[in-house]
Design an enzyme around this catalytic site. Structure first.
Site, PDB file in Angstrom:
ATOM      1  N   LYS A 178     -28.798 -17.166  19.310  1.00 43.25           N
ATOM      2  CA  LYS A 178     -28.517 -15.940  18.552  1.00 43.25           C
ATOM      3  C   LYS A 178     -27.298 -16.182  17.667  1.00 43.25           C
ATOM      4  CE  LYS A 178     -25.829 -12.432  18.834  1.00 43.25           C
ATOM      5  NZ  LYS A 178     -25.639 -12.184  17.398  1.00 43.25           N
ATOM      6  N   GLY A 231     -16.604 -16.805  20.513  1.00 40.20           N
ATOM      7  CA  GLY A 231     -16.355 -15.503  19.914  1.00 40.20           C
ATOM      8  C   GLY A 231     -14.981 -15.004  20.302  1.00 40.20           C
ATOM      9  N   SER A 232     -14.809 -13.698  20.189  1.00 43.27           N
ATOM     10  CA  SER A 232     -13.487 -13.132  20.466  1.00 43.27           C
ATOM     11  C   SER A 232     -13.254 -13.000  21.979  1.00 43.27           C
ATOM     12  CB  SER A 232     -13.387 -11.760  19.810  1.00 43.27           C
ATOM     13  OG  SER A 232     -14.345 -10.908  20.392  1.00 43.27           O
ATOM     14  N   GLY A 236     -15.924 -12.198  25.059  1.00 44.78           N
ATOM     15  CA  GLY A 236     -15.975 -13.112  26.207  1.00 44.78           C
ATOM     16  C   GLY A 236     -15.883 -12.362  27.525  1.00 44.78           C
ATOM     17  N   GLU A 253     -15.656 -19.984  24.576  1.00 44.52           N
ATOM     18  CA  GLU A 253     -14.638 -20.495  23.641  1.00 44.52           C
ATOM     19  C   GLU A 253     -14.156 -19.285  22.859  1.00 44.52           C
ATOM     20  OE1 GLU A 253     -13.464 -23.511  23.354  1.00 44.52           O
ATOM     21  OE2 GLU A 253     -14.900 -24.554  24.619  1.00 44.52           O
ATOM     22  N   CYS A 287     -10.472 -20.409  14.676  1.00 39.99           N
ATOM     23  CA  CYS A 287      -9.873 -20.155  15.993  1.00 39.99           C
ATOM     24  C   CYS A 287      -8.589 -20.961  16.142  1.00 39.99           C
ATOM     25  CB  CYS A 287     -10.867 -20.518  17.084  1.00 39.99           C
ATOM     26  SG  CYS A 287     -11.583 -22.139  16.867  1.00 39.99           S
ATOM     27  N   GLU A 388      -4.387 -11.960  17.806  1.00 40.34           N
ATOM     28  CA  GLU A 388      -5.162 -12.736  16.843  1.00 40.34           C
ATOM     29  C   GLU A 388      -5.541 -11.842  15.662  1.00 40.34           C
ATOM     30  OE1 GLU A 388      -9.202 -14.073  17.831  1.00 40.34           O
ATOM     31  OE2 GLU A 388      -8.647 -16.050  17.072  1.00 40.34           O
TER      32      GLU A 388
HETATM   33  P1  NAD Z   1     -17.411 -11.862  18.086  1.00 42.71           P
HETATM   34  O1  NAD Z   1     -16.879 -11.937  19.466  1.00 42.71           O
HETATM   35  O2  NAD Z   1     -17.396 -10.567  17.401  1.00 42.71           O
HETATM   36  O3  NAD Z   1     -18.947 -12.350  18.056  1.00 42.71           O
HETATM   37  C1  NAD Z   1     -19.338 -13.622  18.507  1.00 42.71           C
HETATM   38  C2  NAD Z   1     -20.822 -13.576  18.860  1.00 42.71           C
HETATM   39  O4  NAD Z   1     -20.991 -12.782  20.038  1.00 42.71           O
HETATM   40  C3  NAD Z   1     -21.695 -12.933  17.780  1.00 42.71           C
HETATM   41  O5  NAD Z   1     -22.916 -13.622  17.678  1.00 42.71           O
HETATM   42  C4  NAD Z   1     -21.899 -11.530  18.327  1.00 42.71           C
HETATM   43  O6  NAD Z   1     -23.061 -10.901  17.844  1.00 42.71           O
HETATM   44  C5  NAD Z   1     -21.996 -11.812  19.821  1.00 42.71           C
HETATM   45  N1  NAD Z   1     -21.720 -10.658  20.706  1.00 42.71           N
HETATM   46  C6  NAD Z   1     -20.898  -9.612  20.459  1.00 42.71           C
HETATM   47  N2  NAD Z   1     -20.898  -8.775  21.526  1.00 42.71           N
HETATM   48  C7  NAD Z   1     -21.720  -9.312  22.456  1.00 42.71           C
HETATM   49  C8  NAD Z   1     -22.128  -8.921  23.760  1.00 42.71           C
HETATM   50  N3  NAD Z   1     -21.693  -7.806  24.338  1.00 42.71           N
HETATM   51  N4  NAD Z   1     -22.980  -9.719  24.434  1.00 42.71           N
HETATM   52  C9  NAD Z   1     -23.421 -10.865  23.892  1.00 42.71           C
HETATM   53  N5  NAD Z   1     -23.081 -11.284  22.641  1.00 42.71           N
HETATM   54  C10 NAD Z   1     -22.233 -10.519  21.935  1.00 42.71           C
HETATM   55  O7  NAD Z   1     -16.636 -12.980  17.254  1.00 42.71           O
HETATM   56  P2  NAD Z   1     -16.709 -13.309  15.697  1.00 42.71           P
HETATM   57  O8  NAD Z   1     -16.015 -12.231  14.935  1.00 42.71           O
HETATM   58  O9  NAD Z   1     -18.112 -13.646  15.322  1.00 42.71           O
HETATM   59  O10 NAD Z   1     -15.839 -14.655  15.642  1.00 42.71           O
HETATM   60  C11 NAD Z   1     -14.455 -14.674  15.613  1.00 42.71           C
HETATM   61  C12 NAD Z   1     -13.876 -14.965  16.983  1.00 42.71           C
HETATM   62  O11 NAD Z   1     -14.392 -16.191  17.467  1.00 42.71           O
HETATM   63  C13 NAD Z   1     -12.359 -15.145  16.941  1.00 42.71           C
HETATM   64  O12 NAD Z   1     -11.780 -14.529  18.054  1.00 42.71           O
HETATM   65  C14 NAD Z   1     -12.193 -16.662  17.026  1.00 42.71           C
HETATM   66  O13 NAD Z   1     -10.953 -17.106  17.541  1.00 42.71           O
HETATM   67  C15 NAD Z   1     -13.318 -17.015  17.925  1.00 42.71           C
HETATM   68  N6  NAD Z   1     -13.651 -18.423  17.781  1.00 42.71           N
HETATM   69  C16 NAD Z   1     -13.306 -19.264  18.795  1.00 42.71           C
HETATM   70  C17 NAD Z   1     -13.566 -20.617  18.695  1.00 42.71           C
HETATM   71  C18 NAD Z   1     -13.209 -21.564  19.813  1.00 42.71           C
HETATM   72  O14 NAD Z   1     -13.762 -22.658  19.839  1.00 42.71           O
HETATM   73  N7  NAD Z   1     -12.332 -21.205  20.731  1.00 42.71           N
HETATM   74  C19 NAD Z   1     -14.170 -21.125  17.535  1.00 42.71           C
HETATM   75  C20 NAD Z   1     -14.497 -20.233  16.504  1.00 42.71           C
HETATM   76  C21 NAD Z   1     -14.237 -18.881  16.649  1.00 42.71           C
END
Ligand code: NAD
Length: 500
Positions: A178, A231-232, A236, A253, A287, A388
């Site tokens: 996804k 993701g955020s 997580g 991550e 990130c 962040e």
């Molecule tokens: P986000 O958390 O909003 O979304 C990430 C993914 O999770 C998306 O596909 C989203 O649709 C999905 N998602 C959201 N809610 C969910 C749920 N309840 N259940 C399952 N899936 C769900 O993050 P974003 O805005 O897409 O990305 C930015 C974030 O990602 C920042 O916090 C950044 O630091 C982090 N990030 C971390 C790394 C790393 O390797 N540590 C790398 C890149 C980005």
């Protein structure tokens, strides 16, 4: 740049391109111009269920395909990425905004990861060990686990899927993917190329849609034993909770609040280059972005003024224009959030040195552009130094020695990346030992990971796993210990060792 043709796209399930069961859709729009990129299925639980069923059925054959053969498909995939690199980079610039050279770097990372994991098909090393009993052979081997739920963000729309899907496949798992709703077209292209490389039907499936409807269903699905999410932090935590009842393997991550330390003996020109690249590259939406700069008081004023000059030279614009340094941020919500942190910083008493505003002149008003922003006189506990922001904003914090620098660097909930600029080898080694991050750079910025080393963070950046390198294999395999007794008699381990 006009998008040549706007198209409707579909999910890919069991080797077929299909609409969402309920026929709903959403749009992907360019953050650079507001142009429509494509229309995608807004999927729901039924679509996830179909994809999981396909992946589960395909697993039974795929797990038995010899790992070197699985690796060969990844080699072909890497080769296709090379051939399509320019097209993918341009698509990426249009769909999520990063400038072309960075978009090319994103694709290159996927090439590197595919080749690295393809080679893993001829390794996947286990262990052999002596037995405590005679005529007995012991070994441990890696076993695939099953259907992997892959959930990705939009900021590395080709690289991050490769960090997850390439190791998942070479280890013998199948995938339901996804992608983020801001970058569905790149997710789509990624899967198309995997299919073209020879991944059999059902082995990789893509289901488009939101985190609530698609992501959550994937996380809770009883036939998905592993979830890998980038993701955020907030997402997580939700995912970990949702997966708890199923006792799933969850690989997270998450966010960062990464610091560059600049000591008084640093090469300041090099430090400025490293900070500008780390803080404002990808418009600060990495990130690993350097959103804190911890500076020795003896060089603070000099560094601050050099940084301001460098930041003000950066040209904003669509990422496909050759003289653009900084592209747009991903969407209006992100733009508003980034600007709210400027207001928070000013309210907290930090000094705005440059930027701090939405950029709208020169045709930028159609997109989501934010001026590279530097705050000075930031205290370590201020919100702009703790939270962040995920935009082109960085905070300068003054310190008096390396102890204080390391204390400030470590004084946050996240632990992804850190860096130190110094010419003193003793200081460098102390920092390498004491900075509480999964990645540390010496005399370089906070970004620039290579795929054959573990990637990930400590503390609330994740839950202890790593992607990339050999470490990634631990997410996508289970260890099995195997004992082969060729003595021809019943030997009781732990009980009759003395009888031998
Ligand atoms: P986000 O958390 O909003 O979304 C990430 C993914 O999770 C998306 O596909 C989203 O649709 C999905 N998602 C959201 N809610 C969910 C749920 N309840 N259940 C399952 N899936 C769900 O993050 P974003 O805005 O897409 O990305 C930015 C974030 O990602 C920042 O916090 C950044 O630091 C982090 N990030 C971390 C790394 C790393 O390797 N540590 C790398 C890149 C980005």
């Amino acid at each position: 740049m006009a998008v040549a043709e706007t198209k409707s796209f579909q999910n890919y399930i069991d080797g077929e391109w299909v609409d969402a069961v309920h026929g709903e859709t959403f749009e992907s729009v360019s953050p650079a111009t507001g142009e429509l990129i494509g229309v995608f299925p807004r999927s729901g639980a039924e679509d996830v269920d179909r994809a999981v069923a396909a992946a589960k059925a395909a697993y039974e054959k795929w797990r038995l395909v010899p790992a070197p053969r699985r690796g060969e498909i990844l080699f072909r995939f890497g080769q296709l990425l090379i051939e399509q690199k320019d097209e993918l980079a341009l698509l990426m610039t249009r769909e999520m905004g990063k400038v072309l050279p960075e978009a090319g770097g994103d694709v290159q990372e996927a090439v590197d990861m595919s080749f690295y994991m393809a080679g893993e098909g001829r390794r996947l090393f286990g262990h052999t060990t002596p037995s405590e009993l005679p005529d007995k052979f012991n070994m441990s081997v890696r076993m695939p686990i099953g259907v992997i739920g892959v959930i990705t963000p939009w900021n590395f729309p080709i690289a991050i899927p490769s960090w997850k899907i390439a190791p998942a496949l070479v280890c013998g798992n199948t995938v339901v993917f996804k992608p983020a709703t801001d970058t569905p077209l790149l997710g789509e292209r990624f899967v198309e190329l995997l299919a073209e490389a020879g991944v059999p039907k059902g082995v990789v499936n893509i289901v488009h849609g939101g985190g609530g409807a698609v992501g959550d269903r994937l996380v809770r699905h009883p036939d998905v034993p592993v979830i890998t999410l980038t993701g955020s932090r907030e997402t997580g935590v939700e995912v970990l909770r949702a997966a708890a009842d199923g006792l799933k393997h969850v690989h997270l991550e998450l966010g960062g609040k990464n610091a560059v330390i600049v000591m008084d003996d640093a090469d300041l020109e090099l430090a400025v280059d490293g900070i500008v690249w780390s803080a404002f590259g990808t418009s600060g939406q990495r990130c690993t972005a350097a959103s804190r700069v911890i500076v020795h008081e003896r060089v603070y004023d000099e560094l601050a003024s050099r940084l301001v000059v460098a930041a003000e030279k950066l040209r904003l614009g669509p990422g496909w224009e050759p003289d653009t340094d900084v592209g747009p941020v991903i969407n209006k919500t992100a733009l508003d959030k980034i600007h709210s942190y400027t207001e928070i910083g000013e309210g907290e008493g930090a000094r705005l040195l440059t930027g701090g505003e939405v950029a709208s002149g020169d045709g930028l008003g159609q997109g989501f552009y934010y001026r590279p922003t530097i705050f000075g006189d930031v205290e370590a506990q201020m919100r702009i130094a703790q939270e962040e922001i995920f935009g082109p904003t960085t905070a300068l914090i003054r310190v008096s020695d390396v102890d204080e620098a390391i204390r400030v660097a470590n004084g946050i909930r996240f632990g992804l990346s850190s860096s130190i600029f110094t010419r003193d080898v003793n200081t460098a080694f102390r920092a390498m030992r004491d900075l509480e991050t999964g990645i540390t750079y010496v005399n370089a910025g906070t970004i620039g990971a290579e795929v054959h080393l573990p990637f990930g963070g400590t503390k609330e950046t994740g839950n202890g796993h790593r992607e990339a390198g050999q470490a990634a294999l631990d997410v996508f395999t289970e260890w099995k210990s195997i004992y082969v007794d060729y003595s021809g008699r019943l030997q009781k381990a732990q009980i009759d060792t003395a009888e031998t």
